[in-house]
Design a protein around this motif. Structure first.
Motif, PDB file in Angstrom:
ATOM      1  N   ILE A  14     -10.372 -33.376  -0.395  1.00 45.75           N
ATOM      2  CA  ILE A  14      -9.431 -32.280  -1.051  1.00 45.75           C
ATOM      3  C   ILE A  14      -8.836 -31.548   0.149  1.00 45.75           C
ATOM      4  CG2 ILE A  14      -9.891 -30.035  -2.331  1.00 45.75           C
ATOM      5  CD1 ILE A  14     -12.291 -31.525  -3.879  1.00 45.75           C
ATOM      6  N   GLY A  15      -9.578 -31.363   1.126  1.00 47.89           N
ATOM      7  CA  GLY A  15      -8.764 -30.534   2.275  1.00 47.89           C
ATOM      8  C   GLY A  15      -7.587 -31.306   2.674  1.00 47.89           C
ATOM      9  N   MET A  16      -7.707 -32.673   2.891  1.00 48.75           N
ATOM     10  CA  MET A  16      -6.484 -33.260   3.273  1.00 48.75           C
ATOM     11  C   MET A  16      -5.520 -33.176   2.245  1.00 48.75           C
ATOM     12  SD  MET A  16      -8.470 -36.611   4.713  1.00 48.75           S
ATOM     13  CE  MET A  16      -7.045 -37.543   5.077  1.00 48.75           C
ATOM     14  N   ILE A  17      -5.758 -33.301   1.065  1.00 46.95           N
ATOM     15  CA  ILE A  17      -4.382 -33.293  -0.013  1.00 46.95           C
ATOM     16  C   ILE A  17      -3.965 -31.819   0.107  1.00 46.95           C
ATOM     17  CG2 ILE A  17      -4.042 -33.189  -2.386  1.00 46.95           C
ATOM     18  CD1 ILE A  17      -6.411 -35.399  -2.668  1.00 46.95           C
ATOM     19  N   LEU A  18      -4.685 -30.794   0.187  1.00 43.76           N
ATOM     20  CA  LEU A  18      -4.192 -29.415   0.161  1.00 43.76           C
ATOM     21  C   LEU A  18      -3.464 -29.118   1.419  1.00 43.76           C
ATOM     22  CD1 LEU A  18      -7.223 -27.297  -1.404  1.00 43.76           C
ATOM     23  CD2 LEU A  18      -5.152 -27.820  -2.417  1.00 43.76           C
ATOM     24  N   GLY A  19      -3.921 -29.855   2.614  1.00 47.73           N
ATOM     25  CA  GLY A  19      -3.131 -29.538   3.750  1.00 47.73           C
ATOM     26  C   GLY A  19      -1.779 -30.439   3.841  1.00 47.73           C
ATOM     27  N   ILE A  51      10.121 -23.428   3.684  1.00 49.83           N
ATOM     28  CA  ILE A  51      10.171 -21.804   3.919  1.00 49.83           C
ATOM     29  C   ILE A  51      10.557 -21.461   5.238  1.00 49.83           C
ATOM     30  CG2 ILE A  51       8.787 -19.688   3.977  1.00 49.83           C
ATOM     31  CD1 ILE A  51       6.708 -21.226   1.758  1.00 49.83           C
ATOM     32  N   ASP A  52      11.407 -20.378   5.333  1.00 48.68           N
ATOM     33  CA  ASP A  52      11.845 -19.758   6.644  1.00 48.68           C
ATOM     34  C   ASP A  52      10.722 -19.567   7.234  1.00 48.68           C
ATOM     35  OD1 ASP A  52      14.268 -20.837   6.239  1.00 48.68           O
ATOM     36  OD2 ASP A  52      15.266 -18.760   5.451  1.00 48.68           O
ATOM     37  N   GLY A  53      10.456 -19.895   8.614  1.00 41.36           N
ATOM     38  CA  GLY A  53       9.220 -19.289   9.376  1.00 41.36           C
ATOM     39  C   GLY A  53       8.003 -20.041   9.196  1.00 41.36           C
ATOM     40  N   GLY A  54       8.192 -21.100   8.058  1.00 39.86           N
ATOM     41  CA  GLY A  54       7.023 -21.788   7.569  1.00 39.86           C
ATOM     42  C   GLY A  54       6.059 -22.460   8.712  1.00 39.86           C
ATOM     43  N   LYS A  55       7.031 -23.372   9.600  1.00 35.01           N
ATOM     44  CA  LYS A  55       6.638 -24.351  10.639  1.00 35.01           C
ATOM     45  C   LYS A  55       6.026 -23.175  11.685  1.00 35.01           C
ATOM     46  CE  LYS A  55      10.058 -27.966  10.325  1.00 35.01           C
ATOM     47  NZ  LYS A  55      10.623 -28.775  10.932  1.00 35.01           N
ATOM     48  N   GLU A  56       6.570 -22.063  12.022  1.00 34.41           N
ATOM     49  CA  GLU A  56       5.951 -21.400  13.042  1.00 34.41           C
ATOM     50  C   GLU A  56       4.510 -20.718  12.569  1.00 34.41           C
ATOM     51  OE1 GLU A  56       9.333 -21.181  12.140  1.00 34.41           O
ATOM     52  OE2 GLU A  56      10.124 -22.015  13.605  1.00 34.41           O
ATOM     53  N   VAL A 114       2.537 -22.083  10.331  1.00 31.42           N
ATOM     54  CA  VAL A 114       1.379 -23.234  10.656  1.00 31.42           C
ATOM     55  C   VAL A 114       1.117 -23.550  11.920  1.00 31.42           C
ATOM     56  CG1 VAL A 114       1.058 -25.690  10.212  1.00 31.42           C
ATOM     57  CG2 VAL A 114       2.293 -24.599   8.532  1.00 31.42           C
ATOM     58  N   THR A 115       2.108 -23.432  12.942  1.00 28.87           N
ATOM     59  CA  THR A 115       1.731 -23.772  14.309  1.00 28.87           C
ATOM     60  C   THR A 115       0.835 -22.494  15.022  1.00 28.87           C
ATOM     61  OG1 THR A 115       3.730 -25.003  14.529  1.00 28.87           O
ATOM     62  CG2 THR A 115       2.692 -24.098  16.641  1.00 28.87           C
ATOM     63  N   ASP A 116       1.209 -21.286  14.755  1.00 33.50           N
ATOM     64  CA  ASP A 116       0.638 -20.119  15.066  1.00 33.50           C
ATOM     65  C   ASP A 116      -0.844 -19.914  14.462  1.00 33.50           C
ATOM     66  OD1 ASP A 116       2.681 -19.816  16.825  1.00 33.50           O
ATOM     67  OD2 ASP A 116       3.756 -18.361  15.772  1.00 33.50           O
ATOM     68  N   TRP A 117      -0.897 -20.165  13.172  1.00 31.96           N
ATOM     69  CA  TRP A 117      -1.951 -19.359  12.563  1.00 31.96           C
ATOM     70  C   TRP A 117      -2.797 -20.445  11.708  1.00 31.96           C
ATOM     71  CZ3 TRP A 117      -3.117 -14.515  13.463  1.00 31.96           C
ATOM     72  CH2 TRP A 117      -2.113 -13.844  14.055  1.00 31.96           C
ATOM     73  N   ASN A 143      -0.322 -29.418   9.763  1.00 23.98           N
ATOM     74  CA  ASN A 143       0.503 -29.501  11.297  1.00 23.98           C
ATOM     75  C   ASN A 143       1.113 -30.918  11.344  1.00 23.98           C
ATOM     76  OD1 ASN A 143       0.919 -28.238  14.052  1.00 23.98           O
ATOM     77  ND2 ASN A 143       0.201 -30.034  14.628  1.00 23.98           N
ATOM     78  N   VAL A 144       0.425 -31.973  11.060  1.00 25.54           N
ATOM     79  CA  VAL A 144       1.254 -33.297  11.048  1.00 25.54           C
ATOM     80  C   VAL A 144       2.550 -33.281  10.047  1.00 25.54           C
ATOM     81  CG1 VAL A 144       0.850 -35.631  10.353  1.00 25.54           C
ATOM     82  CG2 VAL A 144      -0.954 -34.333  11.722  1.00 25.54           C
ATOM     83  N   ILE A 145       2.448 -32.647   8.878  1.00 32.34           N
ATOM     84  CA  ILE A 145       3.273 -32.744   7.955  1.00 32.34           C
ATOM     85  C   ILE A 145       4.743 -31.873   8.418  1.00 32.34           C
ATOM     86  CG2 ILE A 145       4.272 -31.952   5.735  1.00 32.34           C
ATOM     87  CD1 ILE A 145       2.145 -34.648   5.897  1.00 32.34           C
ATOM     88  N   ILE A 146       4.522 -30.664   9.345  1.00 30.91           N
ATOM     89  CA  ILE A 146       5.651 -30.142   9.464  1.00 30.91           C
ATOM     90  C   ILE A 146       6.295 -30.616  10.804  1.00 30.91           C
ATOM     91  CG2 ILE A 146       4.688 -27.637   8.778  1.00 30.91           C
ATOM     92  CD1 ILE A 146       4.091 -27.103  11.904  1.00 30.91           C
ATOM     93  N   ALA A 147       5.859 -31.704  11.414  1.00 34.44           N
ATOM     94  CA  ALA A 147       6.448 -32.082  12.496  1.00 34.44           C
ATOM     95  C   ALA A 147       7.661 -33.183  12.126  1.00 34.44           C
ATOM     96  CB  ALA A 147       5.328 -33.163  13.238  1.00 34.44           C
TER      97      ALA A 147
END
Length: 441
Positions: free
Chosen positions: A12-17, A27-32, A34-37, A220-224
């Motif tokens: 469940i955690g993997m699918i939600l991630g 989303i604008d700023g979405g990658k940042e 995820v990376t920061d928080w 984090n993997v997906i936003i790459a």
């Protein structure tokens, strides 16, 4: 959630991630964000697993070897382990070569796509870093891998998490304990036995955090991945690798069913938390504490077998990586060096991929470093190497996650085979993190 089995919570955690990562990509700023928080929680989880990996290997291997009471058993177990690991690796490489030669995913790729991939990835830091590491490894002497097994400073080896050196030291200590009187050996054996129990309990506690950690790791993997067009172009190659890895897991399940006489579904259910963590972390070494806990407590492998077979496997058994190297090497040749696709070169790939799997580190993307060595062994033009790596760089991370899952599954399978052959397979006795909680709260 409390009533759900651990593997379902992790899934469940993997699918939600993954869903969260795709949403943040739009989303604008979405990658940042995820990376920061979000990413730091995944990093903390991996750090905790790495924290206990070394003491767990040291304690379980020393205790396991000293418990055998017979040096001849060590030789038998070691020989069988190495032979089976090498045989499964050869099977993986042959499966990989078979698929890539039948499907031919590299044939017919357009020059436009090749040029686009080349311009995007050829000079990227990832490709340059992999080439530099492979060059450094090639410049070392032919026996350097053997020399590296023997540490000059065990505390430095422990600090650097040099797995083969730690395994050698633990074997050395375990054998030495067998060669002294039982009275003098008992205090040290009791210490390592107690340390092993403590570290295994730490694994139980860390795993409470696993569903949230894999959410962070997958997001984090997906936003790459921001170039879906290139990913689609490489889909056939990726499907070849995934098909090979699924065949390899099927091969493991056949071994479990026929030789170990256990249900494949029972095996998958009990090892699945380790598989899911291997997929999330892309690291056999980071997953090792969980693999050991699942194999000992949920699959019923005796500690003296799992303590030896699993650390060795996390270091030298890279079936998924070897299969990937075979497919990736031939795929690259099909695209940019088709004249090199000879039968003799493919035999060299089998031999080199087998040796490379032994030297491959149990860390993310180590397989790509070893791929360079495999390509160089068949005389692949040096000037084309950056282009070759660039071709597969875009999809390396998700495939790395999948092949690490196969590596961990192979380690667990071989540990059950060795345990069965030595009469060291017992009824599983799972432990929970709160087994002793009522007594101390």
């Amino acid at each position: 959630m409390k009533k759900l089995a651990l593997h379902w919570k992790i899934l469940i955690g993997m699918i939600l991630g993954i869903v969260f990562g795709f949403i943040m990509n739009t989303i604008d700023g979405g990658k940042e964000f995820v990376t920061d928080w979000i990413k730091p929680f995944g990093t903390i989880f991996i750090n905790l697993l790495k924290l206990i990996a070394v003491p767990l290997i040291l304690a379980s291997l020393i205790k396991g070897i000293s418990d055998l009471k017979d040096i001849s058993k060590i030789k038998t177990m070691g020989f069988r382990t190495m032979v089976i690991y090498m045989l499964t690796t050869v099977v993986a490489i042959v499966i990989g070569l078979g698929i890539v030669n039948i499907v031919k995913p590299g044939a017919g790729m357009s020059a436009e796509t090749i040029e686009k991939i080349k311009s995007k990835y050829e000079t990227s830091s990832g490709v340059v870093d992999k080439l530099a590491k492979a060059s450094a490894q090639n410049e070392s002497g032919p026996l350097q891998a053997l020399v590296d097994i023997f540490p000059s400073n065990i505390f430095q080896s422990l600090g650097n998490a040099s797995m083969l050196q730690i395994i050698f030291f633990a074997l050395f200590v375990g054998i030495s304990l067998l060669l002294i009187s039982e009275k003098k050996a008992k205090p040290l054996m009791d210490f390592f036995d107690s340390l092993n129990e403590v570290v295994m309990k730490m694994v139980d506690l860390i795993m409470l955090f696993a569903p949230y950690a894999v959410f962070a790791l997958l997001a984090n993997v997906i936003i790459a991945f921001d170039d879906t067009e290139i990913l689609l172009k490489l889909l056939v190659y990726a499907i070849c690798v995934i098909a090979g890895l699924l065949l390899m897991i099927s091969f493991y399940l056949i071994l479990v069913s026929i030789y170990v006489k256990k249900s494949p579904l029972w095996f998958l259910k009990n090892i699945s938390p380790a598989q899911l963590l291997a997929f999330s972390t892309s690291s056999s070494a980071a997953t090792l504490p969980v693999t050991m806990e699942r194999v000992e407590e949920h699959l019923g492998v005796d500690k003296e077998v799992s303590g030896f077979v699993l650390p060795v496997g996390a270091t030298i058994n890279m079936d998924g990586t070897s299969l990937y190297q075979a497919i990736a090497a031939v795929f690259i040749m099909q695209v940019i060096w088709p004249e090199g696709l000879t039968f003799s070169n493919q035999l060299i790939i089998v031999a080199t991929a087998l040796l490379a799997s032994i030297g491959s580190a149990a860390v993310p993307s180590a397989g790509m470093v070893m791929l360079v060595i495999v390509l160089e062994s068949i005389g692949f033009p040096e000037e084309l190497l950056p282009i070759g790596l660039a071709l597969i760089f875009a999809v390396d991370r998700p495939l790395d996650m999948m092949r690490t899952t196969v590596n961990v599954t192979g380690d667990a399978t071989v540990s059950m085979i060795i345990a069965k052959s030595l009469g060291k397979l017992h009824e599983p006795k799972p432990k929970e993190w709160d087994d002793n909680y009522e007594a101390v709260k």
